[in-house]
Design a protein around this motif. Structure first.
Motif, short mmCIF file in Angstrom:
data_model
loop_
_atom_site.label_atom_id
_atom_site.label_comp_id
_atom_site.label_asym_id
_atom_site.label_seq_id
_atom_site.Cartn_x
_atom_site.Cartn_y
_atom_site.Cartn_z
N ASN A 107 0.72 -1.22 0.15
CA ASN A 107 -0.03 -0.23 -0.24
C ASN A 107 0.72 1.00 0.35
OD1 ASN A 107 -2.37 -1.46 0.26
ND2 ASN A 107 -2.88 -0.79 2.31
N TYR A 108 1.74 1.54 0.64
CA TYR A 108 3.04 2.60 0.86
C TYR A 108 4.16 1.90 0.64
CZ TYR A 108 -1.09 2.15 4.24
OH TYR A 108 -2.34 2.58 4.95
N ILE A 109 4.65 3.48 -0.05
CA ILE A 109 5.74 4.05 -0.44
C ILE A 109 6.97 5.18 0.44
CG2 ILE A 109 7.62 5.25 -1.87
CD1 ILE A 109 6.00 4.51 -4.29
N PHE A 110 8.06 4.29 1.49
CA PHE A 110 7.99 5.49 2.68
C PHE A 110 9.23 5.94 1.89
CE2 PHE A 110 6.06 1.50 4.34
CZ PHE A 110 5.14 2.63 5.25
N MET A 111 9.50 7.44 2.32
CA MET A 111 11.03 8.21 1.48
C MET A 111 11.39 8.77 2.29
SD MET A 111 9.65 8.28 -2.30
CE MET A 111 7.86 8.77 -2.51
N GLN A 112 12.40 9.37 2.21
CA GLN A 112 13.16 10.78 2.80
C GLN A 112 14.13 11.73 2.15
OE1 GLN A 112 15.67 9.78 6.57
NE2 GLN A 112 15.20 7.78 5.97
N PHE A 113 13.68 12.75 1.82
CA PHE A 113 14.37 14.13 1.23
C PHE A 113 14.78 14.72 2.34
CE2 PHE A 113 10.17 12.31 -0.65
CZ PHE A 113 10.66 11.61 -1.65
N ILE A 114 15.87 15.34 1.81
CA ILE A 114 16.59 16.41 1.71
C ILE A 114 15.88 18.01 1.27
CG2 ILE A 114 18.74 17.85 1.99
CD1 ILE A 114 20.36 15.05 1.67
N MET A 115 15.23 19.01 2.23
CA MET A 115 14.63 20.03 1.97
C MET A 115 15.46 21.03 1.35
SD MET A 115 11.84 18.30 1.19
CE MET A 115 10.67 19.28 1.28
N GLY A 116 17.27 21.26 1.67
CA GLY A 116 18.01 21.89 1.33
C GLY A 116 17.29 23.70 2.28
N SER A 117 16.95 24.91 1.71
CA SER A 117 16.64 25.97 1.66
C SER A 117 15.09 25.54 1.99
CB SER A 117 17.72 26.64 0.98
OG SER A 117 17.10 27.10 -0.50
N LEU A 118 14.31 25.05 1.46
CA LEU A 118 13.25 25.16 0.89
C LEU A 118 12.27 24.75 2.42
CD1 LEU A 118 12.80 22.92 -1.96
CD2 LEU A 118 12.37 25.23 -1.51
N PRO A 119 11.29 26.17 2.37
CA PRO A 119 10.36 25.73 3.97
C PRO A 119 9.68 24.10 4.42
CG PRO A 119 8.66 26.60 2.44
CD PRO A 119 10.25 26.33 1.91
N HIS A 120 10.07 24.32 5.76
CA HIS A 120 10.97 22.31 6.60
C HIS A 120 10.43 22.27 7.95
CE1 HIS A 120 14.64 22.32 5.75
NE2 HIS A 120 14.76 21.33 6.29
N LYS A 121 10.20 21.73 8.68
CA LYS A 121 10.61 21.53 9.77
C LYS A 121 11.82 20.42 9.87
CE LYS A 121 5.39 21.73 11.75
NZ LYS A 121 5.36 21.27 12.49
N PRO A 122 12.53 20.42 10.56
CA PRO A 122 13.92 19.84 10.50
C PRO A 122 13.62 18.67 11.40
CG PRO A 122 14.92 21.76 11.24
CD PRO A 122 12.95 22.24 10.63
N LYS A 123 14.52 17.83 11.11
CA LYS A 123 14.77 16.64 11.96
C LYS A 123 15.62 17.30 12.81
CE LYS A 123 16.45 11.77 12.19
NZ LYS A 123 17.09 10.88 11.01
N ILE A 124 15.24 17.29 14.87
CA ILE A 124 15.88 17.61 15.24
C ILE A 124 17.09 16.78 16.34
CG2 ILE A 124 16.42 19.39 16.99
CD1 ILE A 124 14.15 20.86 15.45
N THR A 125 17.89 15.81 16.63
CA THR A 125 18.45 14.83 17.38
C THR A 125 19.44 15.42 18.25
OG1 THR A 125 19.64 14.05 15.43
CG2 THR A 125 18.18 13.43 14.73
N LEU A 126 19.43 14.85 18.89
CA LEU A 126 21.30 14.30 19.95
C LEU A 126 22.35 14.87 18.90
CD1 LEU A 126 20.43 12.67 22.81
CD2 LEU A 126 20.59 15.26 22.50
N GLN A 127 22.93 15.36 18.82
CA GLN A 127 24.66 15.05 18.15
C GLN A 127 24.82 13.42 18.63
OE1 GLN A 127 26.62 16.91 16.64
NE2 GLN A 127 26.30 18.73 16.49
N SER A 128 25.77 13.00 18.28
CA SER A 128 26.92 11.68 17.84
C SER A 128 27.91 12.11 18.69
CB SER A 128 27.05 10.91 16.95
OG SER A 128 28.05 11.88 16.25
N GLY A 129 28.17 10.29 19.67
CA GLY A 129 29.54 10.71 20.91
C GLY A 129 28.93 11.61 21.70
N LYS A 130 30.36 12.26 22.84
CA LYS A 130 29.95 13.10 23.18
C LYS A 130 29.19 13.84 23.58
CE LYS A 130 33.48 10.28 26.34
NZ LYS A 130 32.84 9.34 27.24
N ARG A 131 29.45 14.59 22.31
CA ARG A 131 28.69 16.05 22.10
C ARG A 131 26.85 15.12 22.78
NH1 ARG A 131 30.16 19.23 17.25
NH2 ARG A 131 29.31 20.80 18.42
N GLY A 132 26.41 14.52 22.20
CA GLY A 132 24.96 14.23 22.91
C GLY A 132 24.97 13.70 23.83
N GLU A 133 25.83 13.61 24.06
CA GLU A 133 25.88 13.13 25.90
C GLU A 133 25.97 14.02 26.75
OE1 GLU A 133 29.24 10.45 27.09
OE2 GLU A 133 29.04 8.49 25.05
#
Length: 409
Positions: free
Chosen positions: A284-310
């Protein structure tokens, strides 16, 4: 007579309307939904979700990073490094470690990727320009060299897809070539090549550097291979019965890559839409991800990797998930439900958001959660008694928990 003419006109109009409706179902409207996102509950696309802790012992222990997984016919296969595959039952019990790395005639040098054939349960292991195939018991069947034929070798064979026992597709990596791939018979005689469009080929020939956004993306879907081509704005299908067929039309509108100068140093921030990472497809479905560049969108916000994320440092990534309903033609960008999560809200058990790492032939969406993250989620969120019971039985050093989501069909 007038009534008959009127009737014929109405029938014609209805037929045209129905035909347009059918055509519209193939269109994936990326441009028309820019700036629009919504949180999507898992229950909208799925029937159920199960959390299955994987058995933890000295032999079954999984070490990060977990590179790739596959789930077919009740068995879970997880790649470890470029050497071996751990195999588990659907209930989480450990079966065995598969490792045939070496330089012998029945071994593979490096494990780049792998595929489990849902019909035979055979395991296909990809190495550089070759594939080694083993049966369900781990016994060697054959080795396939992609560059057996000179008329393939000159184009840089890269990846192999088995469409059926008599038909293969081989992707080609020569950037300046006019061919993206070729279809061969079982003896690797070329039946036909799949061309880039003339315009795209000219861009490739004249570009000063490799433009990665032009690289097509290939993925297996049932008994066919799909090709996502951003420049031509289509998803084509290669199959035994239909040959080459356009399955979906990608409406990039004014946000397509062919409207921009791609010979710049960093085009990832330009206002156009780029595919990101793997594509997954169910009935039934197709699951995709896109880089939106400078277009209006809500970015993915996550913790940094490694020590900085900790230390709690965050990073914003211009990536958005998306969902396309093949039956209705509806396309939507999927909003991040909360910080440091990605995908669909688990409104069944209250677990973390779910995004596929694999979709099986029988329409299970599969992913995994580290044990410590599972425990933390149970402590910080309102979860079901079932979820909490699983969390209470885990240690932070245990193997991950498998998430099996049965999709609607």
């Amino acid at each position: 007579m007038k009534k008959r003419i009127f009737f014929l006109i109405m029938v014609t109009l209805l037929s045209c309307k129905q035909e347009n409706k059918m055509k519209d179902l193939r269109v994936i409207d990326l441009a028309g939904n820019v700036g629009k996102t919504s949180v999507v509950n898992l229950s909208e696309i799925a029937k159920s979700i199960d959390y299955i802790p994987l058995e933890t012992n000295d032999e079954s222990l999984l070490a990060p990073p977990l590179m790739y997984l596959n789930f077919e016919n009740g068995k879970l296969f997880i790649q470890q490094f470029q050497t071996e595959i751990k195999i588990f039952n659907q209930d989480g019990s450990f079966i065995k470690t598969f490792n045939r790395q070496g330089r012998g005639p029945q071994e593979y040098e490096d494990l780049y990727d792998f595929y489990v054939d849902p019909l035979t349960n055979n395991l296909q292991v990809y190495s550089y320009r070759q594939l080694s195939e083993y049966n369900n018991n781990g016994e060697f069947i054959k080795k396939v060299y992609f560059d057996q034929q000179k008329n393939i070798t000159i184009y840089g064979p890269k990846r192999y897809f088995n469409i059926n026992e008599n038909l293969n597709l081989i992707t080609l990596s020569n950037y300046k070539s006019k061919y993206s791939s070729c279809v061969t018979d079982s003896l690797f005689n070329v039946l036909y090549f799949i061309n880039y469009s003339e315009k795209e080929h000219n861009i490739r020939k004249n570009s000063q550097q490799r433009i990665n956004v032009l690289d097509p993306y290939f993925y297996k879907y049932r008994d066919s291979v799909r090709i996502f081509n951003a420049y031509d704005e289509i998803i084509t299908t290669i199959s035994e019965f239909n040959g080459i067929d356009t399955s979906f039309i990608l409406n990039f509108g004014k946000y397509g890559c062919k409207d921009f100068d791609l010979n710049v140093r960093n085009y990832s921030l330009l206002p156009f839409i780029q595919r990101y990472s793997r594509i997954y497809e169910s009935i039934n479905y197709i699951f995709m991800q896109f880089i939106m560049g400078s277009l209006p969108h809500k970015p993915k916000i996550t913790l940094q990797s490694g020590k900085r994320g900790e230390n709690g440092e965050k990073v914003e990534i211009p990536i958005t998930a998306s969902l396309f309903n093949k039956k209705t033609g509806q396309f939507q960008y999927v909003d991040q439900p909360e910080f440091n999560q990605f995908g669909f809200v688990d409104d069944f058990e209250g677990g973390p958001a779910v995004w596929p790492d694999y979709i099986s032939e029988d329409d299970f969406m599969v992913t995994i959660i580290d044990a410590y993250k599972f425990i933390q989620h149970a402590q910080t969120h309102k979860v079901s008694d079932k979820f909490k019971k699983i969390a209470d039985g885990l240690k932070e050093t245990d193997n991950p928990v498998v998430v099996l989501v049965k999709l609607k069909n």
